[in-house]
Scaffold this motif. Structure first.
Motif, PDB file in Angstrom:
ATOM      1  N   GLY A 132       7.359   1.799  -7.833  1.00 52.02           N
ATOM      2  CA  GLY A 132       7.660   0.950  -9.055  1.00 52.02           C
ATOM      3  C   GLY A 132       8.957   0.598  -9.400  1.00 52.02           C
ATOM      4  N   GLU A 133      10.115   1.330  -8.951  1.00 52.05           N
ATOM      5  CA  GLU A 133      11.374   0.945  -8.817  1.00 52.05           C
ATOM      6  C   GLU A 133      11.997   0.192  -7.867  1.00 52.05           C
ATOM      7  N   LEU A 134      10.900  -0.631  -6.889  1.00 52.33           N
ATOM      8  CA  LEU A 134      11.620  -1.075  -5.724  1.00 52.33           C
ATOM      9  C   LEU A 134      11.101  -2.627  -6.112  1.00 52.33           C
TER      10      LEU A 134
ATOM     11  N   GLU B 199      11.807  -4.816  -0.964  1.00 57.82           N
ATOM     12  CA  GLU B 199      12.100  -3.460  -0.736  1.00 57.82           C
ATOM     13  C   GLU B 199      10.845  -2.771  -0.470  1.00 57.82           C
ATOM     14  N   ARG B 200       9.571  -2.872  -1.279  1.00 55.62           N
ATOM     15  CA  ARG B 200       8.402  -2.378  -1.011  1.00 55.62           C
ATOM     16  C   ARG B 200       8.194  -2.765   0.380  1.00 55.62           C
TER      17      ARG B 200
ATOM     18  N   HIS C 208       0.762  -1.016  -0.069  1.00 52.77           N
ATOM     19  CA  HIS C 208       0.007  -0.228  -0.077  1.00 52.77           C
ATOM     20  C   HIS C 208       0.790   1.276   0.097  1.00 52.77           C
ATOM     21  N   LEU C 209       1.922   1.445  -0.679  1.00 55.70           N
ATOM     22  CA  LEU C 209       2.632   2.508  -0.884  1.00 55.70           C
ATOM     23  C   LEU C 209       2.029   3.339  -1.848  1.00 55.70           C
ATOM     24  N   LEU C 210       2.162   4.647  -1.523  1.00 52.63           N
ATOM     25  CA  LEU C 210       1.689   5.729  -2.740  1.00 52.63           C
ATOM     26  C   LEU C 210       2.724   5.723  -3.978  1.00 52.63           C
ATOM     27  N   PRO C 211       2.352   5.343  -4.847  1.00 48.28           N
ATOM     28  CA  PRO C 211       3.204   5.200  -5.943  1.00 48.28           C
ATOM     29  C   PRO C 211       3.799   6.372  -6.754  1.00 48.28           C
ATOM     30  N   GLU C 212       3.182   7.480  -6.491  1.00 49.45           N
ATOM     31  CA  GLU C 212       3.660   8.835  -6.923  1.00 49.45           C
ATOM     32  C   GLU C 212       4.448   9.471  -5.857  1.00 49.45           C
TER      33      GLU C 212
ATOM     34  N   ALA D 193      10.440   6.731  -1.603  1.00 51.50           N
ATOM     35  CA  ALA D 193      10.486   5.812  -0.248  1.00 51.50           C
ATOM     36  C   ALA D 193      10.457   6.665   0.703  1.00 51.50           C
ATOM     37  N   GLU D 194      11.403   7.699   0.928  1.00 47.76           N
ATOM     38  CA  GLU D 194      11.305   8.642   1.899  1.00 47.76           C
ATOM     39  C   GLU D 194       9.995   9.134   2.207  1.00 47.76           C
TER      40      GLU D 194
END
Length: 227
Positions: free
Chosen positions: A144-146, A150-151, A97-101, A104-105
């Protein structure tokens, strides 16, 4: 002061849909102490995720009560319940449930911004947590780069952002391959030891369950001593 972070007493849950009543949990008693690691196991449909939702104050029991830091969710207003939860609990799910836009930080800093923390301080805290989960090289990368592992580590860092007493996890390794899951197992144990954060983990992963300090097994909504 008590070291009991979460407690449920006589918790039962029945879902009602018209004339249909489905009992999912039956008279569950449980205490989670500061720094404790608990695995909740059981077959699909045994009530694991329902119990986790009760412990997180995301749903209320039909009978019994759940107390977080000595306060009953049922007796609090929605605002006070949300404040108590945000100050003391972190959540990690099977899907990150990370916000894709956001980077990470920024994802890790988000709970701090919502709580009113200034951007620079929140980013500083987020970077410290990403360092702790071995992602200092991924500060600026978007979801999307992880990789999947990592996510999930970013999601764990985000759950720790508000310095909670306890982190609730629902199948945190369910979508990960064996080696990546093993790294998440080690990470949970290290965070528990270094930060004295309690962990309650719903899992089908017996390797993870065996690494936790204690295990609660559910069979058709009831606590069982058979593993």
């Amino acid at each position: 002061m008590t070291d009991i972070v979460l407690k449920c007493s006589g918790v039962s849950k029945t879902f009602v849909d018209g004339d249909l009543k489905t009992s999912v949990l039956h008279d569950v008693d449980l205490e989670i102490r500061a720094g404790e690691m608990l695995a909740i196991t059981g077959a699909s449909g045994s009530g694991k995720s329902t119990l986790l939702n009760m412990l997180g104050g995301l749903d209320l029991p039909s009978e019994g009560e759940v107390l977080l830091m000595g306060e009953s969710f049922e007796k609090l207003s929605e605002r006070k319940k949300g404040l108590l939860r945000n100050q003391n609990l972190g959540f990690v799910y099977q899907f990150h449930h990370l916000l894709p836009e956001f980077s990470a930080e920024e994802n890790v800093a988000m709970p701090l911004w919502i709580a009113g923390e200034k951007r620079a301080k929140a980013i500083s805290t987020a970077r410290e947590l990403l360092d702790q989960v071995k992602l200092s090289h991924r500060y600026d990368h978007r979801a999307g780069e992880l990789s999947g592992g990592e996510r999930q580590r970013v999601a764990i860092a985000r759950a720790l952002a508000a310095n909670p007493k306890c982190v609730l996890m629902d199948e945190p390794t369910g979508n990960l391959d064996f080696d990546t899951a093993e790294h998440i197992h080690d990470l949970i144990k290290n965070i528990n030891q270094e930060m004295n954060v309690s962990f309650v983990v719903v899992t089908h992963d017996l390797s993870l369950a065996e690494r936790m300090g204690r295990r609660l097994n559910l069979v058709e909504g009831r606590v069982s001593t058979d593993y």
